[in-house]
Design a protein around this motif. Structure first.
Motif, PDB file in Angstrom:
ATOM      1  N   VAL A   1      -2.036 -29.653  15.687  1.00 26.62           N
ATOM      2  CA  VAL A   1      -1.193 -29.038  14.996  1.00 26.62           C
ATOM      3  C   VAL A   1       0.173 -29.465  14.778  1.00 26.62           C
ATOM      4  CG1 VAL A   1      -0.132 -26.598  14.845  1.00 26.62           C
ATOM      5  CG2 VAL A   1      -2.315 -26.703  15.722  1.00 26.62           C
ATOM      6  N   THR A   2       0.533 -29.497  13.352  1.00 23.77           N
ATOM      7  CA  THR A   2       1.976 -30.067  13.263  1.00 23.77           C
ATOM      8  C   THR A   2       2.491 -29.003  12.125  1.00 23.77           C
ATOM      9  OG1 THR A   2       3.090 -31.949  12.350  1.00 23.77           O
ATOM     10  CG2 THR A   2       1.059 -31.601  11.082  1.00 23.77           C
ATOM     11  N   GLN A   3       3.944 -29.045  12.372  1.00 20.80           N
ATOM     12  CA  GLN A   3       4.857 -28.108  11.663  1.00 20.80           C
ATOM     13  C   GLN A   3       5.386 -28.976  10.551  1.00 20.80           C
ATOM     14  OE1 GLN A   3       4.674 -24.809  11.761  1.00 20.80           O
ATOM     15  NE2 GLN A   3       3.110 -25.162  13.361  1.00 20.80           N
ATOM     16  N   THR A   4       4.951 -30.105  10.254  1.00 22.58           N
ATOM     17  CA  THR A   4       5.426 -31.097   9.066  1.00 22.58           C
ATOM     18  C   THR A   4       4.806 -30.781   7.852  1.00 22.58           C
ATOM     19  OG1 THR A   4       6.025 -32.783  10.863  1.00 22.58           O
ATOM     20  CG2 THR A   4       6.258 -33.573   8.442  1.00 22.58           C
ATOM     21  N   THR A   5       5.617 -30.372   6.904  1.00 26.64           N
ATOM     22  CA  THR A   5       5.147 -30.161   5.274  1.00 26.64           C
ATOM     23  C   THR A   5       5.560 -30.997   4.546  1.00 26.64           C
ATOM     24  OG1 THR A   5       6.644 -28.743   4.810  1.00 26.64           O
ATOM     25  CG2 THR A   5       4.998 -27.915   5.927  1.00 26.64           C
ATOM     26  N   THR A   6       5.331 -31.156   3.254  1.00 21.49           N
ATOM     27  CA  THR A   6       5.797 -31.919   2.337  1.00 21.49           C
ATOM     28  C   THR A   6       7.291 -31.928   2.177  1.00 21.49           C
ATOM     29  OG1 THR A   6       5.124 -30.613   0.307  1.00 21.49           O
ATOM     30  CG2 THR A   6       3.540 -32.541   1.234  1.00 21.49           C
ATOM     31  N   THR A   7       7.615 -30.742   2.256  1.00 20.40           N
ATOM     32  CA  THR A   7       9.126 -30.011   2.073  1.00 20.40           C
ATOM     33  C   THR A   7       9.878 -30.246   3.359  1.00 20.40           C
ATOM     34  OG1 THR A   7       8.505 -27.864   2.194  1.00 20.40           O
ATOM     35  CG2 THR A   7       8.304 -28.912   0.145  1.00 20.40           C
ATOM     36  N   GLN A   9      10.291 -30.936   7.797  1.00 16.91           N
ATOM     37  CA  GLN A   9       9.889 -31.589   9.030  1.00 16.91           C
ATOM     38  C   GLN A   9      10.669 -30.729  10.312  1.00 16.91           C
ATOM     39  OE1 GLN A   9      10.740 -35.587   8.694  1.00 16.91           O
ATOM     40  NE2 GLN A   9       8.931 -36.198   7.918  1.00 16.91           N
ATOM     41  N   SER A  10       9.939 -30.482  11.165  1.00 15.34           N
ATOM     42  CA  SER A  10      10.427 -29.640  12.283  1.00 15.34           C
ATOM     43  C   SER A  10      10.842 -30.542  13.645  1.00 15.34           C
ATOM     44  CB  SER A  10       9.610 -28.626  12.814  1.00 15.34           C
ATOM     45  OG  SER A  10       8.192 -29.084  13.126  1.00 15.34           O
ATOM     46  N   VAL A  11      11.794 -30.289  14.149  1.00 20.70           N
ATOM     47  CA  VAL A  11      12.101 -30.911  15.538  1.00 20.70           C
ATOM     48  C   VAL A  11      12.323 -29.915  16.671  1.00 20.70           C
ATOM     49  CG1 VAL A  11      13.992 -32.588  16.689  1.00 20.70           C
ATOM     50  CG2 VAL A  11      13.331 -32.748  14.143  1.00 20.70           C
ATOM     51  N   VAL A  12      11.562 -30.449  17.979  1.00 19.90           N
ATOM     52  CA  VAL A  12      11.667 -29.728  18.973  1.00 19.90           C
ATOM     53  C   VAL A  12      12.425 -30.379  20.159  1.00 19.90           C
ATOM     54  CG1 VAL A  12      10.517 -28.098  20.528  1.00 19.90           C
ATOM     55  CG2 VAL A  12       9.705 -28.203  18.160  1.00 19.90           C
ATOM     56  N   GLY A  13      13.328 -29.738  20.916  1.00 17.58           N
ATOM     57  CA  GLY A  13      13.550 -30.206  22.211  1.00 17.58           C
ATOM     58  C   GLY A  13      13.731 -29.321  23.345  1.00 17.58           C
ATOM     59  N   LEU A  14      13.310 -29.557  24.522  1.00 18.61           N
ATOM     60  CA  LEU A  14      13.301 -28.568  25.510  1.00 18.61           C
ATOM     61  C   LEU A  14      14.351 -28.736  26.653  1.00 18.61           C
ATOM     62  CD1 LEU A  14       9.529 -28.248  25.948  1.00 18.61           C
ATOM     63  CD2 LEU A  14      10.786 -27.014  24.606  1.00 18.61           C
ATOM     64  N   GLU A  15      14.651 -27.868  27.279  1.00 20.60           N
ATOM     65  CA  GLU A  15      15.631 -27.848  28.665  1.00 20.60           C
ATOM     66  C   GLU A  15      14.685 -26.962  29.309  1.00 20.60           C
ATOM     67  OE1 GLU A  15      19.549 -26.509  27.867  1.00 20.60           O
ATOM     68  OE2 GLU A  15      19.786 -27.781  26.112  1.00 20.60           O
ATOM     69  N   ILE A  16      14.388 -27.667  30.561  1.00 16.29           N
ATOM     70  CA  ILE A  16      13.393 -26.755  31.555  1.00 16.29           C
ATOM     71  C   ILE A  16      14.275 -26.765  32.682  1.00 16.29           C
ATOM     72  CG2 ILE A  16      11.378 -27.185  33.109  1.00 16.29           C
ATOM     73  CD1 ILE A  16      10.196 -28.754  30.787  1.00 16.29           C
ATOM     74  N   HIS A  17      14.379 -25.498  33.392  1.00 19.38           N
ATOM     75  CA  HIS A  17      14.949 -25.075  34.595  1.00 19.38           C
ATOM     76  C   HIS A  17      13.925 -24.911  35.624  1.00 19.38           C
ATOM     77  CE1 HIS A  17      18.159 -24.318  31.769  1.00 19.38           C
ATOM     78  NE2 HIS A  17      19.194 -24.745  32.742  1.00 19.38           N
ATOM     79  N   ALA A  18      13.965 -25.939  36.589  1.00 18.37           N
ATOM     80  CA  ALA A  18      12.980 -25.994  37.752  1.00 18.37           C
ATOM     81  C   ALA A  18      13.521 -25.445  38.878  1.00 18.37           C
ATOM     82  CB  ALA A  18      12.090 -27.010  37.917  1.00 18.37           C
ATOM     83  N   GLN A  19      13.148 -24.376  39.544  1.00 19.16           N
ATOM     84  CA  GLN A  19      13.462 -23.914  40.768  1.00 19.16           C
ATOM     85  C   GLN A  19      12.905 -24.830  42.134  1.00 19.16           C
ATOM     86  OE1 GLN A  19      12.863 -20.089  43.278  1.00 19.16           O
ATOM     87  NE2 GLN A  19      14.189 -19.485  41.594  1.00 19.16           N
ATOM     88  N   ILE A  20      14.046 -25.446  42.881  1.00 17.05           N
ATOM     89  CA  ILE A  20      13.468 -26.342  43.742  1.00 17.05           C
ATOM     90  C   ILE A  20      12.806 -25.780  44.920  1.00 17.05           C
ATOM     91  CG2 ILE A  20      14.082 -28.156  45.538  1.00 17.05           C
ATOM     92  CD1 ILE A  20      16.616 -28.586  43.414  1.00 17.05           C
ATOM     93  N   HIS A  21      11.578 -26.133  45.180  1.00 18.66           N
ATOM     94  CA  HIS A  21      10.997 -25.460  46.300  1.00 18.66           C
ATOM     95  C   HIS A  21      11.579 -25.847  47.693  1.00 18.66           C
ATOM     96  CE1 HIS A  21       7.920 -23.730  48.456  1.00 18.66           C
ATOM     97  NE2 HIS A  21       7.378 -24.930  48.876  1.00 18.66           N
ATOM     98  N   SER A  22      12.486 -25.021  48.248  1.00 22.23           N
ATOM     99  CA  SER A  22      13.356 -25.413  49.141  1.00 22.23           C
ATOM    100  C   SER A  22      13.397 -24.020  50.289  1.00 22.23           C
ATOM    101  CB  SER A  22      14.621 -25.884  49.125  1.00 22.23           C
ATOM    102  OG  SER A  22      15.456 -25.915  50.071  1.00 22.23           O
ATOM    103  N   ASN A  23      13.528 -24.155  51.601  1.00 23.34           N
ATOM    104  CA  ASN A  23      13.589 -22.935  52.501  1.00 23.34           C
ATOM    105  C   ASN A  23      14.826 -22.397  52.046  1.00 23.34           C
ATOM    106  OD1 ASN A  23      11.155 -23.375  53.569  1.00 23.34           O
ATOM    107  ND2 ASN A  23      11.897 -24.635  55.171  1.00 23.34           N
ATOM    108  N   THR A  24      15.995 -23.148  51.854  1.00 22.22           N
ATOM    109  CA  THR A  24      17.577 -22.610  51.776  1.00 22.22           C
ATOM    110  C   THR A  24      18.057 -23.261  50.345  1.00 22.22           C
ATOM    111  OG1 THR A  24      18.401 -24.669  52.836  1.00 22.22           O
ATOM    112  CG2 THR A  24      17.862 -22.644  54.327  1.00 22.22           C
ATOM    113  N   LYS A  25      19.106 -22.579  50.183  1.00 22.02           N
ATOM    114  CA  LYS A  25      19.769 -22.321  48.724  1.00 22.02           C
ATOM    115  C   LYS A  25      20.405 -23.913  48.611  1.00 22.02           C
ATOM    116  CE  LYS A  25      20.513 -17.897  48.022  1.00 22.02           C
ATOM    117  NZ  LYS A  25      21.280 -16.677  47.659  1.00 22.02           N
ATOM    118  N   LEU A  26      20.917 -24.338  47.481  1.00 21.49           N
ATOM    119  CA  LEU A  26      21.588 -25.802  47.219  1.00 21.49           C
ATOM    120  C   LEU A  26      22.863 -25.850  47.899  1.00 21.49           C
ATOM    121  CD1 LEU A  26      21.185 -28.291  45.534  1.00 21.49           C
ATOM    122  CD2 LEU A  26      22.558 -27.244  43.520  1.00 21.49           C
TER     123      LEU A  26
END
Length: 487
Positions: A1-7, A9-26
């Protein structure tokens, strides 16, 4: 699947927030827990009481370093903490401790795959650049009660360690973004650095979406925030692309609705934390520093487990299965372990096992919306069915029938079902000869067609024999007898 057409073009960037698997906080000793009573896991530091200071959690640093190594990042030997000032009711300090200027890891790559092609059975492999991985605090939760017209604050999550993984805008549609997030989820789970349960907020995704006409500068982006599943991510991005296309085609202007990643939010160095140092080896650490306080790259590298891409390659090389099958085995929680457990217990070859796992097992799991761990049929039970078939005790059609019966009555064994329902192979060759003769005698037109050269009609006669024997006759023997009687 692409969202690019003749007229456009789409651009997608992501920011992922991953909670660290830890017994205690940062930065505090408060325990991390998902369903604890509200405000029961809050230290004085988490509540931002005056006079409290942050103490960095070594486990969180090692988790970020390990994730960076798995994503082919450069690990900065020196990184810095900053204060990002903004007001949220559930951010008691009025700022978040993060790593904006000099993060712990930069310049990585995530290689991901998705099924494409006309039949959706070809593995399409792409990559996206990882700009940076930064350590930061999570905020608390605001719980809105519209009935009472009030907002309640739960600070249990405040200060939990996060890795923010910032991807470059190298994708063009929701399907690519969803595949990249799923691969990231698998990697984090394999590493043990994040449990990756999106429903519990352990992995949250923000998507930056823009469109432009070919040859033009990139368009104004819109951010879609806090998406909690890969499927919803794909839908949200594709919807946003279509919305922006409609706005432009209607003569309108796309508005910048992004709040994060804004240079005007007011960063300053965190004065209560020294630079974070990572050392290549123990010997390069400065004298007098306690080993328990030192993060060493070579030690983290040694602990890297088998990553999803390596796992898929191993499955293809070890068992001779197709790449698209290895993709499904690894991407479906628990399916690879199930497959390998069956292979260990059965005489059937891996290719036969993969057929059963992909068709019979997955078919019923998806039909009843069950996970692999909820399957009524264990790998050992499926292996028993296959062994009965391999030993010539049941036919392939009966094997599928036994599978269906076992699904309904998981307390029984395959042998019990075969015995109770008299499903074993008919071993009396005289009886099979008699049934074959009966079928031949009662279908003279089909016999004549076979003798005239239409060999496909033989399959119909075989089906009639199997109907008489309830699928319990050896198909090889049946074919041989019928070929002899119709020659």
């Amino acid at each position: 699947v692409t969202q690019t057409t003749t007229t456009t073009q789409s651009v997608v960037g992501l920011e992922i927030h991953a909670q660290i698997h830890s017994n205690t906080k940062l930065f505090s000793g408060s325990r991390v827990g998902f369903q604890a009573p509200p405000n029961s896991l809050v230290s004085f530091f988490d509540a931002s009481l005056p006079g409290t200071l942050p103490v960095l959690n070594r486990r969180c640093v090692e988790a970020a370093v390990m994730t960076g190594l798995a994503l082919n990042c450069t690990i900065n030997r020196k990184s810095l903490f900053d204060r990002k000032h903004y007001f949220y009711a559930d951010l008691p300090a009025g700022y978040q401790i993060t790593q904006q200027r000099l993060p712990i890891a930069v310049d990585g790559t995530l290689t991901y795959s998705h099924l494409g092609g006309r039949k959706r059975n070809e593995v399409v492999t792409k990559s996206v650049r990882i700009k940076q991985i930064q350590l930061e605090q999570d905020s608390g939760k605001s719980l809105h009660n519209d009935y009472r017209n009030q907002t309640l604050i739960d600070l249990n999550r405040a200060g939990v360690g996060l890795m923010e993984l910032v991807m470059e805008p190298d994708m063009s549609c929701g399907e690519e973004a969803a595949a990249a997030v799923r691969e990231m989820q698998l990697i984090l789970q394999a590493l043990g650095t994040c449990q990756g349960n999106m429903a519990e907020g352990q992995l949250r995704v923000d998507a930056n979406v823009s469109i432009h006409r070919p040859g033009d500068h990139w368009g104004i982006r819109t951010e879609v925030k806090n998406i909690n599943s890969a499927r919803n991510l794909a839908r949200a991005i594709d919807y946003e692309i279509q919305r922006q296309m409609f706005v432009l085609e209607s003569g309108g202007t796309v508005q910048n609705e992004t709040r994060s990643f804004d240079g005007k939010t007011g960063f300053m160095p965190e004065p209560n934390l020294p630079p974070l140092m990572v050392y290549e080896a123990c010997s390069t650490a400065p004298p007098g520093v306690a080993p328990s306080q030192v993060v060493v790259l070579e030690e983290v590298r040694e602990r890297l487990p088998e990553l999803p891409s390596v796992r898929r390659q191993r499955l293809v090389e070890t068992y001779g299965i197709l790449p698209e099958h290895s993709f499904t085995l690894v991407n479906e929680d628990g399916l690879m372990d199930y497959f390998e457990a069956v292979v260990r217990e059965t005489k059937a070859g891996p290719r036969k096992v993969i057929g059963w796992v992909m068709n019979e097992l997955q078919g019923l799991l998806h039909q009843q919306n069950l996970s692999v761990s909820q399957s009524p049929i264990s790998p050992q039970a499926l292996a028993q069915i296959l062994n009965l078939q391999e030993n010539g005790q049941i036919s392939s059609s009966i094997a599928k029938q036994v599978f269906q019966e076992l699904w309904k009555t998981p307390g029984k064994t395959a042998q019990q079902i075969v015995k109770e329902q008299d499903l074993g192979m008919v071993n009396d060759s005289t009886e099979i000869y008699r049934i074959c003769q009966k079928v031949v005698d009662s279908h003279p037109d089909q016999v004549q067609a076979i003798r005239s050269g239409n060999k496909k009609v033989l399959n119909k006669l075989m089906g009639l024999v199997q109907k008489e024997t309830k699928g319990r006759a050896d198909p090889v023997l049946v074919r041989a007898i019928l070929e002899q009687k119709t020659s």
